[in-house]
Design a protein around this motif. Structure first.
Motif, PDB file in Angstrom:
ATOM      1  N   LEU A  79      -5.481   9.894  -4.979  1.00 35.23           N
ATOM      2  CA  LEU A  79      -4.800   9.170  -3.908  1.00 35.23           C
ATOM      3  C   LEU A  79      -3.287   9.374  -3.982  1.00 35.23           C
ATOM      4  O   LEU A  79      -2.628   9.621  -2.958  1.00 35.23           O
ATOM      5  CB  LEU A  79      -5.130   7.677  -3.989  1.00 35.23           C
ATOM      6  N   TYR A  80      -2.726   9.288  -5.185  1.00 38.27           N
ATOM      7  CA  TYR A  80      -1.286   9.501  -5.332  1.00 38.27           C
ATOM      8  C   TYR A  80      -0.904  10.948  -5.032  1.00 38.27           C
ATOM      9  O   TYR A  80       0.137  11.220  -4.424  1.00 38.27           O
ATOM     10  CB  TYR A  80      -0.826   9.101  -6.734  1.00 38.27           C
ATOM     11  N   GLN A  81      -1.732  11.889  -5.451  1.00 43.93           N
ATOM     12  CA  GLN A  81      -1.437  13.298  -5.192  1.00 43.93           C
ATOM     13  C   GLN A  81      -1.392  13.583  -3.697  1.00 43.93           C
ATOM     14  O   GLN A  81      -0.602  14.423  -3.235  1.00 43.93           O
ATOM     15  CB  GLN A  81      -2.483  14.188  -5.862  1.00 43.93           C
ATOM     16  N   SER A  82      -2.200  12.859  -2.938  1.00 38.93           N
ATOM     17  CA  SER A  82      -2.276  13.104  -1.491  1.00 38.93           C
ATOM     18  C   SER A  82      -0.996  12.739  -0.761  1.00 38.93           C
ATOM     19  O   SER A  82      -0.777  13.190   0.374  1.00 38.93           O
ATOM     20  CB  SER A  82      -3.449  12.312  -0.889  1.00 38.93           C
TER      21      SER A  82
ATOM     22  N   ASN B  87       0.840  -1.192   0.000  1.00 40.37           N
ATOM     23  CA  ASN B  87       0.000   0.000   0.000  1.00 40.37           C
ATOM     24  C   ASN B  87       0.881   1.250   0.000  1.00 40.37           C
ATOM     25  O   ASN B  87       1.574   1.535   0.976  1.00 40.37           O
ATOM     26  CB  ASN B  87      -0.906   0.001   1.241  1.00 40.37           C
ATOM     27  N   PRO B  88       0.879   2.020  -1.102  1.00 39.00           N
ATOM     28  CA  PRO B  88       1.760   3.194  -1.171  1.00 39.00           C
ATOM     29  C   PRO B  88       1.202   4.421  -0.449  1.00 39.00           C
ATOM     30  O   PRO B  88       1.904   5.424  -0.318  1.00 39.00           O
ATOM     31  CB  PRO B  88       1.847   3.463  -2.677  1.00 39.00           C
ATOM     32  N   PHE B  89      -0.033   4.335   0.000  1.00 36.23           N
ATOM     33  CA  PHE B  89      -0.705   5.507   0.550  1.00 36.23           C
ATOM     34  C   PHE B  89      -0.544   5.568   2.071  1.00 36.23           C
ATOM     35  O   PHE B  89      -0.194   4.586   2.719  1.00 36.23           O
ATOM     36  CB  PHE B  89      -2.172   5.490   0.140  1.00 36.23           C
ATOM     37  N   ASN B  90      -0.800   6.736   2.627  1.00 34.64           N
ATOM     38  CA  ASN B  90      -0.547   6.958   4.050  1.00 34.64           C
ATOM     39  C   ASN B  90      -1.533   6.224   4.952  1.00 34.64           C
ATOM     40  O   ASN B  90      -1.262   6.013   6.134  1.00 34.64           O
ATOM     41  CB  ASN B  90      -0.604   8.455   4.363  1.00 34.64           C
ATOM     42  N   LYS B  91      -2.675   5.858   4.396  1.00 31.02           N
ATOM     43  CA  LYS B  91      -3.690   5.154   5.172  1.00 31.02           C
ATOM     44  C   LYS B  91      -4.440   4.199   4.247  1.00 31.02           C
ATOM     45  O   LYS B  91      -4.312   4.310   3.015  1.00 31.02           O
ATOM     46  CB  LYS B  91      -4.651   6.149   5.823  1.00 31.02           C
ATOM     47  N   PRO B  92      -5.226   3.292   4.797  1.00 31.13           N
ATOM     48  CA  PRO B  92      -5.992   2.389   3.932  1.00 31.13           C
ATOM     49  C   PRO B  92      -6.920   3.178   3.007  1.00 31.13           C
ATOM     50  O   PRO B  92      -7.704   4.011   3.480  1.00 31.13           O
ATOM     51  CB  PRO B  92      -6.791   1.548   4.930  1.00 31.13           C
ATOM     52  N   PRO B  93      -6.848   2.936   1.699  1.00 38.00           N
ATOM     53  CA  PRO B  93      -7.671   3.700   0.768  1.00 38.00           C
ATOM     54  C   PRO B  93      -9.104   3.191   0.647  1.00 38.00           C
ATOM     55  O   PRO B  93      -9.940   3.827  -0.014  1.00 38.00           O
ATOM     56  CB  PRO B  93      -6.923   3.527  -0.560  1.00 38.00           C
ATOM     57  N   GLY B  94      -9.398   2.040   1.248  1.00 43.77           N
ATOM     58  CA  GLY B  94     -10.747   1.476   1.172  1.00 43.77           C
ATOM     59  C   GLY B  94     -10.924   0.413   2.230  1.00 43.77           C
ATOM     60  O   GLY B  94     -10.090   0.254   3.130  1.00 43.77           O
ATOM     61  N   GLU B  95     -12.012  -0.327   2.127  1.00 49.62           N
ATOM     62  CA  GLU B  95     -12.286  -1.396   3.080  1.00 49.62           C
ATOM     63  C   GLU B  95     -11.355  -2.578   2.831  1.00 49.62           C
ATOM     64  O   GLU B  95     -11.078  -2.926   1.681  1.00 49.62           O
ATOM     65  CB  GLU B  95     -13.739  -1.859   2.951  1.00 49.62           C
ATOM     66  N   ARG B  96     -10.898  -3.200   3.903  1.00 44.71           N
ATOM     67  CA  ARG B  96     -10.017  -4.358   3.735  1.00 44.71           C
ATOM     68  C   ARG B  96     -10.831  -5.607   3.448  1.00 44.71           C
ATOM     69  O   ARG B  96     -11.828  -5.899   4.125  1.00 44.71           O
ATOM     70  CB  ARG B  96      -9.157  -4.577   4.974  1.00 44.71           C
ATOM     71  N   GLU B  97     -10.419  -6.324   2.396  1.00 43.46           N
ATOM     72  CA  GLU B  97     -10.997  -7.628   2.059  1.00 43.46           C
ATOM     73  C   GLU B  97      -9.835  -8.582   1.800  1.00 43.46           C
ATOM     74  O   GLU B  97      -9.220  -8.552   0.741  1.00 43.46           O
ATOM     75  CB  GLU B  97     -11.894  -7.541   0.825  1.00 43.46           C
TER      76      GLU B  97
END
Length: 278
Positions: free
Chosen positions: A200-203, A78-88
């Motif tokens: 998401l990447y911009q963030s 996950n390249p983002f600072n937090k989970p981008p969606g629900e975990r499955e």
């Protein structure tokens, strides 16, 4: 500073449309990976189809399935600072589409609206789907593992305009294709998925860093994606680009996939002083 992001269709774009060969792309993908340039599949394929291919090719970036119905991000990549969606399971999922059962029900309503039978993947056995697609039994099984959308055989006795009108009347979207069309939810779409991922990447980028997007596709169901990127590239077939893509002023790769994918990506990267060794 510039951050490149590559969005790519798979069949006929990254993969050869006849042999599904992609070997020549692997060294380039590994170089892009080392340069932290994401390569994001954006496809009509299912999660399980893409997961198999990503493992074979060596991709770990997010991917988009079922014509923009969902974005999947591996929990361990996950390249983002937090989970981008629900975990499955092993993925975070950004759900843009509708549940599969809803798409199946919608197809029946649309068939009634058109007064014409519509044969979806969910109506076919594995053997029947193999006959229509030429897929192996394993690949056909993975293609039937729909979560958000329903592909159906495009009827010859109904115009694309009639299909779109009937679909929109009951609150869905449709990607009309030559052989198969795809019924998707009202908020789904490859363009919407691209926009969500760019945000998401911009963030996670510094404020002085700009995202530049590259998109590669070969068929009408890629138009929505290609219209939402900075540098759209059309991969031609053996007889040239698809008629619906060839006259839009977009760049056209010099040869079909997968060699054309390599040449197009290499050329655009060079414009941004990113040297790739093919």
């Amino acid at each position: 500073m510039t951050q490149l992001i590559i969005f790519t269709d798979l069949d006929g774009t990254l993969l050869n449309s006849e042999t599904y060969d992609y070997a020549v792309t692997v060294p380039i993908i590994q170089q892009l990976k080392s340069l932290k340039i994401p390569v994001v599949p954006v496809t009509s394929k299912t999660r399980v189809e893409v997961a198999t291919l990503r493992q074979d090719v060596g991709l770990s970036d997010p991917f988009v399935t079922e014509n923009g119905s969902a974005i999947f991000v591996e929990v361990n990549h996950n390249p983002f600072n937090k989970p981008p969606g629900e975990r499955e399971g092993d993925y975070y999922v950004v759900d843009l589409g509708c549940p599969y059962v809803q798409a199946r029900a919608g197809l029946r309503v649309i068939a009634n609206e058109l007064q014409h039978s519509l044969l979806g993947f969910g109506d076919m056995t594995i053997n029947r789907l193999q006959r229509y697609t030429g897929l192996s039994a394993k690949d056909a099984q993975e293609a039937k593992a729909r979560e958000f959308s329903e592909p159906f055989i495009t009827p010859k006795a109904v115009t694309s305009e009639q299909i779109v009108e009937a679909v929109e009347a009951v609150g869905f979207k449709v990607v009309v294709g030559d052989r198969f069309s795809h019924l998707i939810g009202p908020d789904a779409g490859k363009g919407n998925a691209v926009e969500r991922l760019v945000a998401l990447y911009q963030s996670i980028l510094p404020t002085d860093e700009t995202i530049v997007t590259i998109g590669l596709g070969n068929s009408p169901n890629d138009i929505d994606m290609l219209a939402h990127v900075d540098h759209p590239v059309v991969l031609p077939g053996l007889n040239g680009p698809h008629p619906q893509l060839g006259d839009r002023g977009w760049d056209i790769a010099p040869v079909p996939a997968p060699e054309g994918w390599v040449e197009a990506v290499t050329a655009i990267c060079q414009k941004f002083d990113v040297a790739l060794q093919s």
